[in-house]
Design a protein around this motif. Structure first.
Motif, PDB file in Angstrom:
ATOM      1  N   MET A   1      -0.286 -29.908   9.265  1.00 58.74           N
ATOM      2  CA  MET A   1      -1.017 -29.249  10.337  1.00 58.74           C
ATOM      3  C   MET A   1      -1.468 -27.871   9.863  1.00 58.74           C
ATOM      4  SD  MET A   1      -0.412 -30.594  13.722  1.00 58.74           S
ATOM      5  CE  MET A   1      -0.285 -32.332  13.880  1.00 58.74           C
ATOM      6  N   THR A   2      -2.627 -27.479  10.311  1.00 60.65           N
ATOM      7  CA  THR A   2      -3.158 -26.189   9.899  1.00 60.65           C
ATOM      8  C   THR A   2      -2.694 -25.087  10.826  1.00 60.65           C
ATOM      9  OG1 THR A   2      -5.162 -26.500  11.209  1.00 60.65           O
ATOM     10  CG2 THR A   2      -5.218 -27.260   8.932  1.00 60.65           C
ATOM     11  N   GLU A   3      -2.821 -23.866  10.344  1.00 65.05           N
ATOM     12  CA  GLU A   3      -2.426 -22.705  11.129  1.00 65.05           C
ATOM     13  C   GLU A   3      -3.305 -22.581  12.369  1.00 65.05           C
ATOM     14  OE1 GLU A   3      -2.609 -17.892  10.770  1.00 65.05           O
ATOM     15  OE2 GLU A   3      -2.482 -19.050   8.936  1.00 65.05           O
ATOM     16  N   GLY A   4      -2.728 -22.170  13.492  1.00 70.99           N
ATOM     17  CA  GLY A   4      -3.498 -21.926  14.696  1.00 70.99           C
ATOM     18  C   GLY A   4      -3.641 -23.132  15.596  1.00 70.99           C
ATOM     19  N   GLN A   5      -2.972 -24.245  15.273  1.00 71.26           N
ATOM     20  CA  GLN A   5      -3.102 -25.421  16.123  1.00 71.26           C
ATOM     21  C   GLN A   5      -2.166 -25.379  17.317  1.00 71.26           C
ATOM     22  OE1 GLN A   5      -2.897 -29.033  13.865  1.00 71.26           O
ATOM     23  NE2 GLN A   5      -5.103 -29.076  13.758  1.00 71.26           N
ATOM     24  N   ASN A   6      -1.204 -24.492  17.350  1.00 67.71           N
ATOM     25  CA  ASN A   6      -0.310 -24.339  18.494  1.00 67.71           C
ATOM     26  C   ASN A   6       0.337 -25.649  18.911  1.00 67.71           C
ATOM     27  OD1 ASN A   6      -1.011 -21.628  18.597  1.00 67.71           O
ATOM     28  ND2 ASN A   6      -2.700 -22.025  19.983  1.00 67.71           N
ATOM     29  N   ILE A   7       1.206 -26.160  18.081  1.00 64.00           N
ATOM     30  CA  ILE A   7       1.912 -27.395  18.406  1.00 64.00           C
ATOM     31  C   ILE A   7       2.794 -27.135  19.604  1.00 64.00           C
ATOM     32  CG2 ILE A   7       3.572 -29.096  17.594  1.00 64.00           C
ATOM     33  CD1 ILE A   7       2.554 -28.506  14.757  1.00 64.00           C
ATOM     34  N   HIS A  18      -6.584 -30.764  21.945  1.00 64.99           N
ATOM     35  CA  HIS A  18      -7.717 -29.883  22.201  1.00 64.99           C
ATOM     36  C   HIS A  18      -8.870 -30.747  22.686  1.00 64.99           C
ATOM     37  CE1 HIS A  18      -5.540 -27.096  19.526  1.00 64.99           C
ATOM     38  NE2 HIS A  18      -6.132 -26.176  20.249  1.00 64.99           N
ATOM     39  N   VAL A  19      -9.530 -30.309  23.747  1.00 62.28           N
ATOM     40  CA  VAL A  19     -10.656 -31.055  24.294  1.00 62.28           C
ATOM     41  C   VAL A  19     -11.848 -30.113  24.430  1.00 62.28           C
ATOM     42  CG1 VAL A  19     -11.486 -32.438  26.225  1.00 62.28           C
ATOM     43  CG2 VAL A  19      -9.111 -32.615  25.531  1.00 62.28           C
ATOM     44  N   VAL A 119     -10.769 -33.217  20.104  1.00 59.20           N
ATOM     45  CA  VAL A 119     -11.092 -32.543  18.851  1.00 59.20           C
ATOM     46  C   VAL A 119      -9.908 -32.700  17.917  1.00 59.20           C
ATOM     47  CG1 VAL A 119     -11.676 -30.342  17.803  1.00 59.20           C
ATOM     48  CG2 VAL A 119     -12.494 -30.881  20.096  1.00 59.20           C
ATOM     49  N   GLY A 120     -10.148 -33.267  16.742  1.00 62.40           N
ATOM     50  CA  GLY A 120      -9.094 -33.425  15.754  1.00 62.40           C
ATOM     51  C   GLY A 120      -8.799 -32.112  15.047  1.00 62.40           C
TER      52      GLY A 120
END
Length: 138
Positions: A1-7, A18-19, A119-120
């Motif tokens: 997972m990339t930074e900033g995705q807020n799991i 995310h939509v 959004v992926g």
């Protein structure tokens, strides 16, 4: 997972939802002023907080609004989407009665079907950049 995705985590799961939502004015008529659209952002941020969602990105043109919303699992996209459209429309018609003249037969200012797309993780930065680059009315 990339930074900033807020799991986000639930009792038995972890998720990132995310939509990308787009609200389009009835008949795609141009009638929004900058102040009215900034008010849509304020209303949307408050409603997202009520649903425990996060409004990640917001931008607009004079006939549609783009939102990037980070959802929890317990909120359905359709419920939140309709609540945002209906509440924004109702509050704008109340606060800006002159908008009603553009939509004389409509009971709602914002009109569906609009757009909702998930959004992926890989495309999230692209979608954020796309929303930021929308042309705002002058």
């Amino acid at each position: 997972m990339t930074e900033g995705q807020n799991i986000r985590t639930g009792r038995h799961c972890a998720f990132v939802i995310h939509v990308h939502l787009v609200f389009v004015t009835r008949f795609r008529r141009k009638g929004f002023a900058d102040a009215q659209l900034r008010r849509v952002e304020e209303i949307t941020r408050a409603l997202c907080a009520d649903f425990e969602c996060e409004l990640v990105e917001f931008n607009y043109e004079d006939n549609h609004v783009h939102l990037l919303v980070h959802f929890p699992l317990k909120v359905t996209v359709t419920k939140h989407f309709n609540s945002l459209k209906d509440a924004s429309s109702r509050r704008l018609r109340h606060e800006f009665p002159d908008l009603a003249r553009h939509y004389w037969r409509a009971n709602k200012l914002l009109f569906g079907p609009s757009f909702a797309g998930t959004v992926g993780g890989a495309a999230l930065g692209v979608v954020r950049q796309y929303i930021k680059q929308q042309n705002q009315p002058i």
